[in-house]
Scaffold this active site. Structure first.
Site, short mmCIF file in Angstrom:
data_model
loop_
_atom_site.label_atom_id
_atom_site.label_comp_id
_atom_site.label_asym_id
_atom_site.label_seq_id
_atom_site.Cartn_x
_atom_site.Cartn_y
_atom_site.Cartn_z
CE LYS A 53 -3.86 -2.42 2.09
NZ LYS A 53 -4.66 -2.79 3.26
CD GLN A 97 -3.73 -4.72 6.27
OE1 GLN A 97 -3.80 -3.68 5.63
NE2 GLN A 97 -4.13 -5.87 5.78
CG ASP A 120 -9.79 -0.67 4.42
OD1 ASP A 120 -9.38 -1.03 3.30
OD2 ASP A 120 -9.18 -0.87 5.48
N1 GUN Z 1 -6.96 -7.32 5.74
C1 GUN Z 1 -7.19 -8.04 4.60
N2 GUN Z 1 -7.70 -7.24 3.64
C2 GUN Z 1 -7.79 -6.00 4.17
C3 GUN Z 1 -8.24 -4.76 3.66
O1 GUN Z 1 -8.66 -4.61 2.51
N3 GUN Z 1 -8.17 -3.70 4.52
C4 GUN Z 1 -7.72 -3.82 5.79
N4 GUN Z 1 -7.71 -2.74 6.56
N5 GUN Z 1 -7.30 -4.98 6.30
C5 GUN Z 1 -7.34 -6.05 5.48
#
Ligand code: GUN
Length: 293
Positions: A53, A97, A120
């Protein structure tokens, strides 16, 4: 032969489009979009996602901030971090996350995020708005899949779409979006681990979206000739021939299913790169909304 849907190339093209837009915004006196990511602990998968990211932010010309905590962080401390990001005027959007350690209530943390910064799309306000077709942040994986279907000119309207999996992150939002007139406009069936007729449903599907988290679950006998198959699975399976000691395995038995399909996504290089790219699109949207563009 099937057309292999190249998520890596599509994501790279979209990131280049975003970077060009950011250059225009900055040239006309605007701010760079700023994404913050909160990472708790040292889970290998989460470390990789967050690293990717941050790299995607660089590719798009965004500012990024990584906030790290040890596994031992308290829920209160994490909530204080969320509140401070909510009110930080320099941050356009942020993510926490997942998964979080068991002593932390992930839902409470998610609901503490200001929905206007929830890139998200996990806050119930965004989930609800998405479900009834209002402007919102759409969660990144379903949004990435919609983008792939659109960019590859795959017709979804009126077709039968079977979604395998009912998670809050993929299965449920994907079903909502695929049924909506403005998005998939398809006839949608959701199957899961307790569906008695899962295989029969799959055999009738024009489009299968597999997000069940079971490696190579979808086999050739479950796929209608000419179907479109989207594989969301990313299970790590041990592989001693790899430097990392593992490889990513999708939910679809690619070698036997691919010859039957009109379109199919590979793992890796299909849906995965699109997820991060959609997060970048949401961050750009958040930045534009905040500056009234
Ligand atoms: N864990 C797995 N996929 C994601 C996601 O798209 N966003 C976040 N914040 N955590 C994750």
């Amino acid at each position: 032969m099937p057309q292999i849907i190249d998520g890596k190339a599509t994501a790279a093209a979209i990131k280049a489009e975003i970077a060009a837009e950011v250059r225009r915004m900055v040239a006309s006196g605007g701010r760079r979009p700023h994404l913050a990511a909160v990472l708790v602990g040292h889970d290998g998968g989460s470390e990789t996602y967050v690293k990717n990211k941050v790299l995607a932010c660089e590719a798009c010309g965004f500012k990024s901030t990584l906030v790290r905590f040890e596994d031992s962080v308290s829920e209160d401390e994490l909530l204080r971090c969320v509140y401070s990001l909510n009110t930080d005027p320099d941050v356009d959007g942020f993510i926490v996350q997942l998964p979080l350690p068991r002593h932390i209530d992930a839902q409470r943390v998610t609901e503490a995020i200001d929905p206007r910064k929830d890139v998200d799309g996990f806050h119930p306000e965004n989930v609800g708005r998405m479900a009834i077709g209002l402007p919102c942040f759409i969660s990144a994986t379903p949004m990435g899949i919609l983008t792939l279907l659109r960019r590859y000119g795959i017709e979804t309207g009126g077709r039968k779409c079977v979604i395998l999996g009912r998670s809050n992150i993929v299965g449920k939002p994907m079903a909502q979006l695929m049924m909506q007139k403005e998005h998939g406009d398809a006839t949608v069936t959701v199957c899961h681990s307790h569906s008695a007729t899962l295989r029969e449903e799959c055999r009738q599907a024009d489009i299968i979206i597999a997000a069940i988290g079971r490696p190579e679950f979808v086999t050739a006998d479950m796929v209608k000739p000419g179907a479109v198959v989207i594989d969301v699975g990313t299970t790590r399976v041990p592989d001693s021939t790899r430097k990392s000691g593992y490889r990513l395995c999708g939910d679809v038995k690619f070698d036997e299913v691919a010859p039957l399909c009109s379109f199919i996504t590979p793992v890796p290089g299909g849906v995965g790169p699109m997820t991060i790219c959609s997060l970048m699109e949401n961050t750009l949207l958040a930045a534009k909304r905040r500056s009234g563009i």
